[in-house]
Every structure is written in C-alpha cells, then in structure tokens.
Enzyme design. Structure first.
Site, short mmCIF file in Angstrom:
data_model
loop_
_atom_site.label_atom_id
_atom_site.label_comp_id
_atom_site.label_asym_id
_atom_site.label_seq_id
_atom_site.Cartn_x
_atom_site.Cartn_y
_atom_site.Cartn_z
N TRP A 102 6.39 -4.78 46.41
CA TRP A 102 6.76 -6.19 46.35
C TRP A 102 6.04 -6.94 45.24
O TRP A 102 6.61 -7.83 44.61
CB TRP A 102 6.57 -6.85 47.71
N ASP A 171 1.36 -14.29 47.57
CA ASP A 171 2.53 -13.89 48.36
C ASP A 171 1.99 -13.41 49.69
O ASP A 171 1.48 -12.30 49.81
CB ASP A 171 3.30 -12.79 47.63
N LYS A 195 8.58 -12.72 59.54
CA LYS A 195 7.60 -11.70 59.87
C LYS A 195 6.74 -12.16 61.07
O LYS A 195 6.75 -11.54 62.11
CB LYS A 195 6.68 -11.43 58.67
#
Length: 360
Positions: A102, A171, A195
């Site tokens: 990511w 992030d 999440k």
C-alpha cells in the site's frame, strides 16, 4: 442467529452492538419517522449526528484543537493523490517510506504530481521489517514524509511515529482507533473507515490547519482540504449512512473503555495468534521480524503449501471467513480489527491447532 467469524481485511466485522442499534433505528431515526439514509444532510438532526461523531473522535484520539477533522469519500486510494495535491505547495518533492504494497501504491499515485524520493525501503528483504532509521535518507526540503503505519498485505507495522523535521503524513487506514497514535506529531493522518471504525464509504482526514493553504492550482474544489474544512465536510452530499454507523462505532469504543482498552484487547488477540503460529513446529510460518509484526493483520503460510486449499476450505466451512491472503502474496491472512473478538481469535487458533494435528 449464527454469526460467522469475520477475518476479512476489509470491509470487515462491525460490533454486534452497533449492528443491533442500527437495526433498531433503521426505519425511524431520532423520532423523525425516517431512516437516517432518508433524511437531509442539512437537517438539524443529521448536523447534530455529524457534530457528535467529530467530538467523539477528537476525544478518543485526543486531537489537538488546531487540527481539522474531515469526513470524506473515496477511501485511502483517493488520499494517495489528494495528499500531494494539497500539501506540495511550492515544493516539487516529497519523501516516502516504502514498507509494503500500500505504501507502494501511494508512491505510484504521488509520482503524477511531484518528484517522489523513496527515503527508505524494505522491498529487498520481502517487506519483513521497517527499515532502520539509520538507513533513512531524508530530504530536509521535502514537502512532507509519508508513511503507512500498518501494511495490511505484508503484516508490517511501525512501533511508533517517525520523528522528522518536515510534516509527517500517516496512512493509518488499517490501524486508526486500534491503538494510540500521537496526532500532534503528524501534519495529517488519513484512514478509511472499513477496518476499525465503520463501514466502507467514509474516510477520516485529520489535518493541522497550518497545512491547509498549500494546494496545487490543479486541485479541484471538491478535493481541496481547505474547502472541505470550511464546509464542515459537506461541500456535496456526504456518505450519510457510513457517517452514522461510524458515529455508533465511536460510541462503542468509548463504552469499551477507550483506545487504551481497545489496544490491550488487540494486543492479546495478536499475541495469541502469533504464539499459535510460532509454536506450531513449523507447520505455520510468519516471515515478519518480531518487532514489526502487525496487531491488525497477521499473514502466514503453511509450510506444506499442498494443505493450503484444504485449510481455507475447511476454515470457511467452519465459519471462519475472509482468511485467504492477498492475491499479490497468497497464503493466509487473519485480519483482527477492533470488532473481531478475542473469542473469535481463540476459536480460530483452536481450529489451526486441530488442523495441524491432523495434517502435521
């Protein structure tokens, strides 16, 4: 009602209390005679909902007053572009730490807007660690340093926030609200909700107000953090239902004892799962170096890959959902976000031990 154990990397489990409350309020929210999905985002009742969600998030994370909290759409993938659009200012370069899939995608997106310097990377070792700080090559004139706090695919996590002289961008998509984070050390933190704090469709951006005037001219108004902040995250119709469910989840976190208590539970879940892997006699293996193991995503492989399909099939039949590893790396992955209970992890580890006894 039989419920599966949801170990998906996202969207993932929501707290059962939250689902029950949403079910009870589905047809009549706050005495309006309408679902929260039907009422205007400009209505007094929704504005109060939105305000309360922000205040609860600020309280849980102890967000300093000079930071703006934005509720936006597009997920972390949009933030990969939105961050450089908004923060580069008159600087043409930014630093990135490359620690997994990511952060790699964030780098690729930012390269459209600036000269991206990879200050450090663990790619050569298979993303099994966070690069040692002594190996970082930082640019003191960079617009910012970006890091991915937790890598969902490779299961690598930072022990703490980096200390740098430029604005620090995080992030925190798969870890926000699962552990304490020092907001004041960051210029900006972003995380999609699906999440640890709600359903897909909502993204949280926490930004120091001092960084709100650095957007590139090409940045559309709808993506400009300053414009979004001035409009209280309502430049256009927001994702009202995800905002509502996130608000309910924030209340649930507070009822659970707040971020410290949530973190303790998450640590216990992770320790149990890693212990099961490490003491399996080599039947299961996790390649991440111990100091950098994630408490959110635990990838592992079976030493004999011939058993992998049977493991995933039997796990699914036994009610353990979402365990297949990411397509880029394969294997197995258990994502143990906030709403995944310790009982669910205990059940999974019992299954893993039984499977190893039969096939080991």
């Amino acid at each position: 009602m039989a419920r599966s154990h949801n170990f998906s990397a996202g969207p993932t489990a929501l707290p059962l209390e939250v689902l029950r409350q949403a079910h009870e309020e589905f047809f009549d929210f706050a005495g309006t005679g309408m679902s929260v999905m039907e009422i205007s985002h400009r209505s007094e009742v929704f504005m109060e909902l939105a305000y309360q969600a922000e205040q609860d998030l600020r309280a849980i994370l102890q967000v300093p007053s000079q930071y703006k909290v934005l509720f936006v759409q597009g997920g972390a993938s949009l933030q990969f572009a939105q961050v450089p659009m908004n923060l580069l200012g008159d600087k043409g370069t930014a630093d990135y730490l490359h620690t997994g899939l990511w952060s790699g995608k964030a780098i690729q997106a930012a390269q459209r807007y600036c000269d991206v310097r990879i200050a450090a990377s663990s790619k050569a070792s298979g993303f099994d660690r966070i690069p040692a700080v002594t190996d970082w090559n930082l640019n003191p004139n960079a617009a910012y340093l970006h890091y991915t706090e937790n890598e969902t695919v490779h299961g690598v996590q930072f022990a703490g926030a980096p200390c740098v002289s430029v604005p620090l961008i995080c992030d925190a998509c798969s870890s926000l609200l699962s552990k304490p984070i020092d907001v004041a050390k960051h210029g900006l933190i972003y995380a999609a909700a699906q999440k640890n704090m709600g359903p897909a469709g909502l993204t949280i951006v926490i930004i120091d107000a001092a960084l709100l005037d650095a957007a590139l001219e090409v940045t559309p108004d709808i993506l400009n953090y300053a414009h979004i902040a001035n409009a209280q995250s309502m430049l256009n119709t927001p994702a009202t239902f995800p905002w509502y469910l996130t608000g309910l989840t924030l209340k649930w976190i507070q009822r659970c004892g707040g971020i410290e208590k949530i973190h303790q539970t998450n640590q216990a879940k992770a320790e149990l799962l890693y212990r099961t892997i490490d003491y399996s006699g080599g039947f299961y293996r996790n390649s991440v170096q111990a100091p950098f193991r994630s408490i959110n995503n635990v990838p592992f492989v079976l030493a004999d890959t011939a058993f992998e399909k049977d493991f995933l099939r039997l796990a699914d039949q036994s009610g353990f959902k979402g365990l297949k590893g990411h397509a880029s790396v394969g294997g197995v992955r258990a994502s143990i976000y906030n709403a995944v209970t310790l009982l669910a992890v205990e059940a999974l580890t019992d299954f893993m031990k039984d499977f190893a006894r039969v096939h080991g």
